[in-house]
Design an enzyme around this catalytic site. Structure first.
Site, PDB file in Angstrom:
ATOM      1  N   HIS A  65      -5.026  -3.423  -9.101  1.00 23.05           N
ATOM      2  CA  HIS A  65      -4.801  -3.756  -7.413  1.00 23.05           C
ATOM      3  C   HIS A  65      -6.029  -3.585  -6.680  1.00 23.05           C
ATOM      4  CE1 HIS A  65      -3.416  -0.194  -5.473  1.00 23.05           C
ATOM      5  NE2 HIS A  65      -3.054   0.265  -6.655  1.00 23.05           N
ATOM      6  N   ASP A 179      -7.920   4.703  -6.022  1.00 25.05           N
ATOM      7  CA  ASP A 179      -6.392   4.109  -6.205  1.00 25.05           C
ATOM      8  C   ASP A 179      -6.369   2.606  -5.498  1.00 25.05           C
ATOM      9  OD1 ASP A 179      -3.996   3.132  -6.512  1.00 25.05           O
ATOM     10  OD2 ASP A 179      -2.901   4.833  -5.240  1.00 25.05           O
ATOM     11  N   GLU A 211       0.048  -4.294  -3.749  1.00 25.00           N
ATOM     12  CA  GLU A 211       0.628  -3.633  -4.530  1.00 25.00           C
ATOM     13  C   GLU A 211       1.154  -2.363  -4.043  1.00 25.00           C
ATOM     14  OE1 GLU A 211       1.176   0.070  -7.549  1.00 25.00           O
ATOM     15  OE2 GLU A 211       0.136  -0.246  -5.665  1.00 25.00           O
ATOM     16  N   GLU A 212       0.608  -1.856  -3.068  1.00 23.10           N
ATOM     17  CA  GLU A 212       1.056  -0.745  -2.306  1.00 23.10           C
ATOM     18  C   GLU A 212       2.315  -0.992  -1.482  1.00 23.10           C
ATOM     19  OE1 GLU A 212       0.181   2.060  -3.041  1.00 23.10           O
ATOM     20  OE2 GLU A 212      -1.887   2.185  -3.582  1.00 23.10           O
ATOM     21  N   HIS A 323      -3.755   8.536  -2.322  1.00 24.75           N
ATOM     22  CA  HIS A 323      -3.069   8.335  -1.190  1.00 24.75           C
ATOM     23  C   HIS A 323      -3.313   9.499  -0.097  1.00 24.75           C
ATOM     24  CE1 HIS A 323       0.333   5.251  -2.357  1.00 24.75           C
ATOM     25  NE2 HIS A 323      -1.001   5.031  -3.164  1.00 24.75           N
TER      26      HIS A 323
HETATM   27 CO    CO Z   1      -2.207   2.390  -7.018  1.00 29.42          CO
END
Ligand code: CO
Length: 354
Positions: A65, A179, A211-212, A323
């Site tokens: 992503h 990420d 995606e998030e 995150h």
């Molecule tokens: Co991710």
């Protein structure tokens, strides 16, 4: 010409791509994959779909992503402070005092900081309490709403907290968006590995949006690609940290490519888990099974339930502090994932053809 891995990770981690606002990082990736692709297109939602044609009609989908978690401005007050809501899964306790970048509608970047009160003026009862997100604000040094508007800032502009990419020590990397830009970088490296060969299967890589915020891009991409098998390539929680009990450590740094058994939206088919383990063993790729953990998911959850169902697996790089505004990754873990995903791309047709 081989792409320097550290520079690739720097380019991708530093690119702006708050969930729903992925255009800059998408264009960076388009340039990176161009030399290796047979076809590149962007769909309605903004997914970047990259095809490498193979010697058969068997189709393998590889997904990473594009988006990163961020913030979105919901009010500019008369003193020029920016108020915001969160986009994606933040622990809002860690936001105060972070430097941020606001992206304006014209594409300008305005730096600022999430304001916090110095200890000198805190009341004792305030010291031990987290600050609710609606009391937080961004300070870009604007003196009024008009001044902020003059800088190009409007309600709806996306914001990313985060540190620029940094090599801490050889092989140890800090960045704001591993990420899942590390996953995107894996796919670029796989294309590079396959350059000049005709893979058995046709590969379609999906650099997914959003995606998030609910695996949105992967869902519509999987429908279009209609693959026989798929792999989501992610950066996942490494929690091999002081005070964390083993069942709460999904993965650990240094243990190599993480193969998922189960997370919130997906129970991975045992056939897929075994195939990935077998590949890793055969190619002597350091790997770990990710501890089943239901606090998060990946695009595989959406791909798995596309159409009549897709055999989808998940391979991840263990990354500490995802995150948050800065996460830590070991390049050797990244390299193991590149090797496993390359082997999968080369051998999936043989592995999954009865
Ligand atoms: Co991710």
């Amino acid at each position: 010409m081989a792409v320097d891995t550290v520079r690739l990770l720097q380019t991708l981690s530093d690119a702006f791509g708050v969930t729903g606002f992925e255009d800059e990082v998408r264009e960076a990736l388009r340039a990176l994959v161009e030399p290796y692709a047979d076809e590149i297109r962007t769909d309605v939602l903004g997914n970047l779909l990259v095809t490498r044609r193979g010697g058969s009609g068997f189709t393998v989908m590889l997904d990473a992503h594009l988006d990163e978690i961020g913030l979105i401005i919901n009010h500019v007050d008369e003193k020029g402070f920016l108020h915001f809501a969160t986009l994606g899964g933040w622990d809002t306790r860690i936001l105060p005092a972070e430097a941020v970048t606001v992206r304006t509608r014209e594409g300008g970047k305005v730096r600022g900081v999430i304001g916090s009160l110095p200890p000198h003026i805190l009341k004792s009862e305030e010291r031990d309490k987290p600050i609710p997100v609606d009391s937080l604000f961004i300070d870009v040094g604007a003196s009024s709403a008009e001044h902020a508007a003059g800088l190009g800032i409007r309600v709806g502009d996306p914001v990313v907290p985060g540190h620029p990419f940094e090599v801490v020590r050889e092989g140890w990397l800090l960045g704001k968006a591993f990420d899942d830009r590390a996953g995107c970088a894996v796919l670029v490296k796989v294309l590079e590995e396959l350059a000049g060969t005709t893979p058995e299967a046709t590969l379609v890589m999906n650099f997914a949006v959003s995606e998030e915020t609910g695996l949105r891009g992967a869902r519509t991409a999987a429908f279009q690609i209609d693959p026989q098998v798929a792999l989501a390539v992610e950066a996942t929680v490494a929690a091999d940290l002081p005070g964390v009990a083993p069942p709460r450590q999904p993965t650990g740094v240094g243990k190599g490519a993480a193969i998922t058994i189960a997370d919130a939206p997906s129970i991975v088919s045992q056939r897929m888990v075994r195939a990935l383990e077998t590949l890793a063993q055969r190619h002597e790729i350091r790997h770990q099974l990710k501890v089943p953990f239901f606090g998060g998911g990946t695009d595989a959850g959406a791909i798995q339930t596309s159409r009549a169902g897709v055999l989808a697996g998940i391979v991840s790089i263990p990354v500490r502090y995802i995150h948050s505004p800065v996460s830590l990754m070991w390049l050797d873990d990244f390299d193991q994932v590149v090797r496993l995903v390359t082997a999968f791309a080369r051998e999936a047709k043989t592995l999954f053809t009865p």
